[in-house]
Design a protein around this motif. Structure first.
Motif, short mmCIF file in Angstrom:
data_model
loop_
_atom_site.label_atom_id
_atom_site.label_comp_id
_atom_site.label_asym_id
_atom_site.label_seq_id
_atom_site.Cartn_x
_atom_site.Cartn_y
_atom_site.Cartn_z
N ARG A 179 -54.43 48.11 -112.09
CA ARG A 179 -55.33 47.53 -111.09
C ARG A 179 -54.59 47.35 -109.77
N LEU A 180 -55.26 47.63 -108.68
CA LEU A 180 -54.66 47.45 -107.36
C LEU A 180 -55.61 46.62 -106.52
N THR A 181 -55.25 45.36 -106.31
CA THR A 181 -56.05 44.48 -105.46
C THR A 181 -55.60 44.66 -104.02
N VAL A 182 -56.55 45.03 -103.16
CA VAL A 182 -56.26 45.26 -101.75
C VAL A 182 -56.97 44.18 -100.94
N THR A 183 -56.19 43.42 -100.19
CA THR A 183 -56.73 42.36 -99.35
C THR A 183 -56.40 42.67 -97.90
N GLU A 184 -57.42 42.65 -97.06
CA GLU A 184 -57.19 42.85 -95.63
C GLU A 184 -56.81 41.51 -95.02
N THR A 185 -55.60 41.42 -94.50
CA THR A 185 -55.14 40.20 -93.85
C THR A 185 -54.96 40.47 -92.36
N GLN A 186 -54.66 39.42 -91.62
CA GLN A 186 -54.52 39.56 -90.17
C GLN A 186 -53.32 40.42 -89.78
N SER A 187 -52.36 40.55 -90.70
CA SER A 187 -51.15 41.30 -90.37
C SER A 187 -51.06 42.64 -91.10
N GLY A 188 -52.12 43.00 -91.82
CA GLY A 188 -52.10 44.27 -92.52
C GLY A 188 -52.59 44.13 -93.95
N LEU A 189 -52.58 45.21 -94.69
CA LEU A 189 -53.09 45.21 -96.06
C LEU A 189 -52.06 44.62 -97.03
N ASP A 190 -52.55 43.77 -97.91
CA ASP A 190 -51.73 43.19 -98.97
C ASP A 190 -52.12 43.90 -100.27
N LEU A 191 -51.20 44.68 -100.83
CA LEU A 191 -51.47 45.47 -102.03
C LEU A 191 -50.79 44.83 -103.23
N ALA A 192 -51.59 44.40 -104.21
CA ALA A 192 -51.04 43.72 -105.39
C ALA A 192 -51.41 44.52 -106.63
N ALA A 193 -50.40 45.16 -107.25
CA ALA A 193 -50.62 45.97 -108.45
C ALA A 193 -50.36 45.13 -109.69
N GLU A 194 -51.23 45.28 -110.69
CA GLU A 194 -51.07 44.56 -111.94
C GLU A 194 -51.40 45.48 -113.09
N GLY A 195 -50.78 45.22 -114.25
CA GLY A 195 -51.07 46.01 -115.43
C GLY A 195 -49.91 46.90 -115.85
N PHE A 196 -48.77 46.78 -115.17
CA PHE A 196 -47.59 47.56 -115.55
C PHE A 196 -46.81 46.84 -116.64
N LYS A 197 -46.34 47.58 -117.61
CA LYS A 197 -45.48 47.00 -118.63
C LYS A 197 -44.07 46.78 -118.07
N LYS A 198 -43.62 47.73 -117.27
CA LYS A 198 -42.27 47.67 -116.70
C LYS A 198 -42.22 48.56 -115.49
N ILE A 199 -41.39 48.21 -114.52
CA ILE A 199 -41.21 49.07 -113.35
C ILE A 199 -39.73 49.38 -113.21
N GLU A 200 -39.41 50.66 -113.17
CA GLU A 200 -38.01 51.11 -113.12
C GLU A 200 -37.45 50.97 -111.70
N ASP A 201 -36.10 50.90 -111.62
CA ASP A 201 -35.44 50.77 -110.31
C ASP A 201 -35.75 51.97 -109.41
N SER A 202 -35.79 53.15 -110.01
CA SER A 202 -36.08 54.34 -109.21
C SER A 202 -37.47 54.28 -108.60
N GLN A 203 -38.38 53.70 -109.35
CA GLN A 203 -39.75 53.58 -108.83
C GLN A 203 -39.81 52.52 -107.73
N ARG A 204 -39.06 51.44 -107.90
CA ARG A 204 -39.00 50.42 -106.85
C ARG A 204 -38.56 51.05 -105.54
N ARG A 205 -37.50 51.86 -105.62
CA ARG A 205 -36.97 52.50 -104.40
C ARG A 205 -38.02 53.43 -103.79
N ALA A 206 -38.72 54.17 -104.65
CA ALA A 206 -39.73 55.11 -104.16
C ALA A 206 -40.85 54.37 -103.44
N VAL A 207 -41.27 53.24 -104.00
CA VAL A 207 -42.33 52.45 -103.37
C VAL A 207 -41.88 51.91 -102.02
#
Length: 414
Positions: A179-207
Motif C-alpha cells: 500500500r502506498l498512502t500519498v498525502t499532498e502537503t504544503q511542502s510536497g507529497l508525503d509517500l508512506a509505503a506499508e506492507g513490506f516484510k523487510k527492506i534491504e539496504d540496497s533498496q534503501r539506497r535505490a529509493v
C-alpha cells in the motif's frame, strides 16, 4: 451462475442496487432504483449484463475507471447517480443508523464534496514482469486496476502520477503487493509505503537516490520509518503548521476538516477548558486552543509527539497539554473528565463505547462526537442520550465522494 431479469427497488448501504428475489435480496453494483436489468447471478450477487429500463437519475460517470466492465476500479460506487439523490442517499445513511438505535435528532443537510478535493489517497502497488501496477483494487477482488486518472483526487496528486510511479517502482520488490498512502502537503507529497516484510539496504539506497532526483516529494517512508525527507511535510491546522508522522492519520480532504472544525468551534465557543479524546496530531485540538485550554489525549506515540511539538512552536494559542493513553484499554475516568466543560471525541471506526460509558458519569456540559462510522456513532450517542444528554444537531459530511462512506458531527448538551 444463472441469468435473470430484475427490477432494482432501492440502494443498499454500500451503494449497490437491491432487487427483491424469491429467496431474498439480490445486490447489483452499478444499478439504480427503478432500473430493469438483466444480470448474471451468483448467490445473492448480480452483475449487470444489460439494462432495459434506465433510471432518470442516472448520469454519465466522470472517470473511465468506473463501471462494471473493462478497467474498472473499486474506488467509487456512485459516480452514475445524479447529485440530488446522491446527497439524499448519504444523509439517509446517517438518519437510518440513528433510527436503528431509536434516535431521531435533527439531522442537517449533507455538507457536500466536490471532485479533486481528496488530498490523501491510498494506492495498491505491485510490480509484474511487464509493468508497475499502481491504482485501486477492482471491487470485491485483489486485482489492481492501474489508473491513469482519478476525478476525486487533488490535481497535486493526479498531476504527479508519473512522479509517484517512479518512486513506487524504486520501492517495489519482487511481485509483493504493498500500500502506498500519498498525502499532498504544503511542502510536497508525503509517500508512506506499508506492507513490506523487510527492506534491504540496497533498496534503501535505490529509493533515496531516486527520490532525490524528483521534484515535489517531501518524504518517503516504509512501515513508519523515514527513508528520505528532502522537505519536512507540513499541514495547516487552522494556522498552525504540523508535520505529521510517517503514515500518520490525516483527514482525507481539507474542506471536510474545515467544516468539522467550524462545527466544533461554534459548539464550544464559550468553553474555557476542553479535552480532545483520540486527538491524533491535533486536527481539532490546535484549532480549539485559539480560544480555550486544551488537553489532547491520543494513543499513538508519534502523533502525540507531533502535536506537542506543533503546539510549542505555535503563536497565539491557549495552553495545550498532551497525554499518550490507549483510551480503549484505559479510558479517561469521570473524576479526570469533570474538570472540563467540553469533550470532543473522534475515535476510529469501532467507536468509543468504553470511553463513552465513563464520560456519562462526568457531568461535562457539552460533548461533540466526530465519526466516520454512522453505526458506531449511533450506538455511542444512544448511551449519551440514555444518560441525560440531548443531541442538538447531527451534520453529515461527504468526505469520501461517490463512496458509501460518510462522516458525521454530533453536538450534545447535558
Amino acid at each position: 451462475m444463472s441469468t435473470q431479469t430484475v427490477t432494482i427497488t432501492r440502494l443498499g448501504a454500500q451503494g449497490h442496487g437491491i432487487a427483491h428475489g424469491a429467496d431474498g435480496p439480490i445486490f447489483v453494483p452499478f444499478a439504480l432504483p427503478g432500473e430493469t436489468v438483466a444480470i448474471a447471478r451468483v448467490g445473492n450477487q448480480g452483475t449487470v449484463m444489460s439494462t432495459s429500463v434506465t433510471a432518470p437519475e442516472r448520469i454519465a460517470p466522470l472517470c473511465r475507471h468506473f463501471g462494471p466492465e473493462g478497467d474498472a476500479c473499486g474506488g467509487c460506487s456512485l459516480q452514475h447517480l445524479a447529485d440530488a439523490p446522491y446527497h439524499a442517499f448519504k444523509r439517509q445513511l446517517v438518519v437510518d443508523a440513528l433510527k436503528s438505535k431509536g434516535l431521531e435528532p435533527p439531522v442537517g443537510e449533507l455538507v457536500t464534496a466536490a471532485p479533486r478535493q481528496r488530498r490523501r489517497v491510498v494506492f495498491s502497488v505491485r510490480k509484474t514482469e511487464k509493468e508497475l501496477l499502481l491504482g485501486f483494487n477492482r471491487g470485491e477482488s485483489h486485482t489492481i486496476v492501474s489508473i491513469v486518472e482519478c476525478p476525486i483526487s487533488s490535481d497535486g496528486i493526479i498531476g504527479r502520477l508519473n512522479l509517484i510511479r517512479t518512486a513506487a517502482a524504486a520501492l517495489a520488490q519482487g511481485s509483493e503487493t504493498f500500500r502506498l498512502t500519498v498525502t499532498e502537503t504544503q511542502s510536497g507529497l508525503d509517500l508512506a509505503a506499508e506492507g513490506f516484510k523487510k527492506i534491504e539496504d540496497s533498496q534503501r539506497r535505490a529509493v533515496v537516490e531516486t527520490v532525490l532526483t524528483l521534484k515535489g516529494v517531501a518524504r518517503v517512508s516504509v512501515n513508519g520509518e523515514t527513508l528520505v525527507e528532502p522537505q519536512k511535510p507540513q499541514l495547516d491546522f487552522g494556522g498552525v503548521l504540523v508535520s505529521p508522522p510517517p503514515g500518520g492519520f490525516t483527514q482525507a480532504t481539507r474542506e471536510a476538516e474545515e467544516a468539522m472544525s467550524a462545527l466544533l468551534a461554534g459548539h464550544f465557543a464559550k468553553s474555557k477548558r476542553i479535552i480532545d479524546l483520540f486527538a491524533g496530531s491535533g486536527t481539532f485540538a490546535l484549532r480549539l486552543a485559539r480560544h480555550a485550554k486544551v488537553h489532547a489525549v491520543e494513543g499513538d506515540e508519534k502523533a502525540v509527539a507531533t502535536l506537542d511539538q506543533a503546539a510549542r512552536r505555535a503563536q497565539g494559542l491557549k495552553p495545550v497539554t498532551v497525554e499518550r493513553r490507549d483510551l480503549f484499554r484505559r479510558p479517561m475516568m469521570p473524576q479526570e473528565l469533570k474538570i472540563y466543560d467540553g469533550i470532543v471525541f473522534d475515535p476510529p471506526r469501532a467507536g468509543a463505547e468504553v470511553q463513552v460509558k465513563e464520560m456519562i458519569r462526568s457531568g461535562v456540559k457539552k460533548i461533540a462526537a466526530v465519526s466516520c462510522n454512522p453505526l458506531t456513532l449511533a450506538r455511542d450517542l444512544a448511551i449519551l442520550v440514555e444518560a441525560g444528554y440531548r443531541i442538538t444537531s447531527v451534520t453529515p459530511i461527504d468526505q469520501f465522494l461517490w463512496s458509501s462512506h460518510v462522516e458525521a458531527v454530533a453536538l450534545l448538551e447535558k
